[in-house]
Structures are given as C-alpha cells and as structure tokens.
Design an enzyme around this catalytic site. Sequence first.
Site, PDB file in Angstrom:
ATOM      1  N   LYS A 127       0.605  -1.104   0.053  1.00 57.03           N
ATOM      2  CA  LYS A 127      -0.127   0.141   0.125  1.00 57.03           C
ATOM      3  C   LYS A 127       0.826   1.392   0.053  1.00 57.03           C
ATOM      4  O   LYS A 127       0.314   2.201  -0.699  1.00 57.03           O
ATOM      5  CB  LYS A 127      -0.827   0.203   1.041  1.00 57.03           C
ATOM      6  N   GLU A 137      -9.730   5.905   2.759  1.00 55.55           N
ATOM      7  CA  GLU A 137     -10.263   5.009   3.436  1.00 55.55           C
ATOM      8  C   GLU A 137      -9.292   3.729   3.632  1.00 55.55           C
ATOM      9  O   GLU A 137      -8.263   3.576   2.972  1.00 55.55           O
ATOM     10  CB  GLU A 137     -11.457   4.680   2.381  1.00 55.55           C
ATOM     11  N   SER A 143       1.998  -9.758  -0.429  1.00 55.87           N
ATOM     12  CA  SER A 143       1.392  -8.428  -0.315  1.00 55.87           C
ATOM     13  C   SER A 143       1.656  -7.629   1.266  1.00 55.87           C
ATOM     14  O   SER A 143       1.775  -6.420   1.056  1.00 55.87           O
ATOM     15  CB  SER A 143       0.253  -8.180  -0.799  1.00 55.87           C
TER      16      SER A 143
END
Length: 415
Positions: free
Chosen positions: A107, A129, A394
């Site tokens: 991210k 968000e 991830s």
Amino acid sequence: MTFELQAEEKQALLDATIRGELPDERGRFGPFGGRYVPETLVPAFERLEQGVREHLHEPGFQADFQRELREWVGRPTALSHAPRLSERWGTDVWLKREDLAHTGAHKINNAIGQALLAKRLGAKRVIAETGAGQHGVASAAACARVGLPCAVYMGAVDIERQAPNVDRMERLGAEVVAVETGDKTLRAAIDEALRKWVTDPAGIYYLLGSAVGAHPYPYLVRELQSVIGKEARQQMIDQAGGLPDAVFACVGGGSNAIGLFHPLLGDDVEIIGVEAGGTGSGLGQNAATLATGTPGVLQGSYTVILQDDDGQVQETHSISAGLDYSGVGPEHALLQATGRVQYVSAGDDETLEALWELCATEGILTALETAHAYAYARKWSQDNPGKRILIGNSGRGDKDMPTLTKYPARAANAA
C-alpha cells in the site's frame, strides 16, 4: 462470472492492455470502468484526471517518486526463495516480499505516489479509506512525509479486528473516523470518504487505496503499483534464471494484484488471482466477486460486483478485512473477460492453514489477505509438480493478531 466478448475483441483488448493503451479516453477498460459520479464531484475528478495527465509521467515527478521509493519505502523489495515450502509442495516457490516495504505492505507505493501528487495539486488536506488498515497506515505515513493533514475513514467492524493498525494511524498523526453505516467495512468506508470529498472537492485530496472507483483511480493506482511486477520480473530472471510458470496474488479491490500482474501480461506466464471464498458460495458468505458476481456499477465504476437479482449490492464476508469488498477493479474484470487471468477463491479455513504452514516452514507471518494466494498456490502445485511459481507476498500479518488469537495455532502440524 464471464463477460461475453468475441474472440477478436478479446485479443484486441488484451493487446491494448499490454501496450498500456487502456483505459481509453473515457476511462474504459473495454466494457468496464468509466466514471459514474454525482455532479458535485465531476469537477474534482476532472481536476484529478488533468493532474494525473500533467504530472504522473513528468520526469520531475517521477524523479521525486522514485527517490521516495528508494530512500523511504525501501525498494526494491526482496525476492525470496522458499526452500522448505518448495520441498513440501513439489514446486519451485519464490516470494515477492512487499511485506518488507515501509509500513509493512504494498500500500505504501500508491500512498506516497498519491501524496506527492496531492502536494503538486495544491491540496490542503487528504482523506483516505481503509479496510485492513494497511492503506490507512500508509496514507498516514505518506501524509506525514509530505506535510499534509490526513483523516482515514474505517468501518467500525474493521476498527475492531484491526486494532493495531488503528493505533499506528493515530500515532502517525492521522485522524481515524469510525464509519457506523452500511456494512461497517471497506465499502461503507469508501462511501463515507466520498461524501466527505463532496463537501470540499477543491481543498481535499481523496487518496484512494485500491485499483477501484471512477476514472482515473484504477489507472493511477495501477501505474503506481506496477513497480511490484517490474521489479519481480527482473528479479526472477536474475535470481531464478527465468520467469515463473505461474504467478499468484490475492484480489480484493486488486491493487497489489494488478501491480504484480500488469508487467507480466505479455509473457508466457499463467496468472491467477485469488479472492476470498469466506465460508460458502452464497451471497453474504464470501467476497469472491469475480467468481460469483455480475456486472454493475459500484462507487463510480462499471465492473463486476456482488449484487442480488434486484441489483442491490450485497454485504460480504472474509476473515481478512482487506478482501472484504463487494466489487473489484475494472481492469481485473477485463482480464477475466479476455481469459488472460484466471480468478479463483480460497475459503477462510484453508487460508488459515496456509498461513500457519508459511509461518512454520519459512518463518514469515503473512497477512490474512495474502494467505489466500498461498492457499490456492498450494492446491495448484499438487497438479503441477516441478513448476516454478511466484507468489505476491503483499503484506505482513502483525495487524491480524487480534483475529488470529481467536483461532488455535497449528504450527506444529504444519511443520
């Protein structure tokens, strides 16, 4: 679910995707994508689209972005061979280690890129968000890095099951806004963030965390996250001696997956996205959008969504907060429709088993989201012995400890 395209159309769209020609000028990935937003947000989206065209591939912006990736995020992230897992599965297993990036997940690549863009566009503050909390943490860290205040919208259900990340966001200076409406998970958080953006579209920059939503977000996030696949492709050639036979990544909205998949679309590599199978195949029991959904509009984009026969978007279930979403990025919908990428699912129980096995054999506590990819890769390996595979790791699993403590660890059985 499959979207019916003619064979020639499938190939033409796939070729355009590989060449980087999609989305088109309307923000469409073939039949998917576009921009379905209220009039009050049209100027904000047009301003963002213009900013993306002007800055994203401009040399000065790219120099700043690449410097932050290198000096702050810690890229390139490692490509790790998994020798014990390889021995157990009978395949040659390699892991792209996004868990080793700053803040613990992929991210951060998107967050710092969009934070730099927000600064260039003159934003006064940033909203974001989050579901699993990793995008919220990344946004908080990136905004601190560039000097912009940040508020993160998070469903009340996710706040409870991702408490460590809530604490991290607040310590990084962000305001965490609990969303008590709707299903109180990621979809509700996105809805609430969009409502906030409407109140001040000129002063607020909305830092969307996945490859979903209205144009240009799916394109913007893909471009920022494609660093994953570009690195992994070259690392596989340098370290493993060649490209993998198959690559696996978990898919919720789909940012880590599209980042890994897109640079490999033109190669002779089987590509498999793994969604959250939850506890069953019925509506509300899973978040396997591409496996069980149908085309529709969700949060500004025409894509594949989980909806009933009346078109009402359905609540979802997954043990992982980051995959607990009723839609998927429009480019993933296209890749399924062309047949280039296979989308499957893994249930809660097999995901937990895969997480415990990885912990016991390789000393890696992965995120529950990521563990879905391991669960299906293990099954795929049984039918494909001797193949070389790449799994997109991830994110790390520290954030999932409040959930994992509810389930007895079975590491001894997995070892």
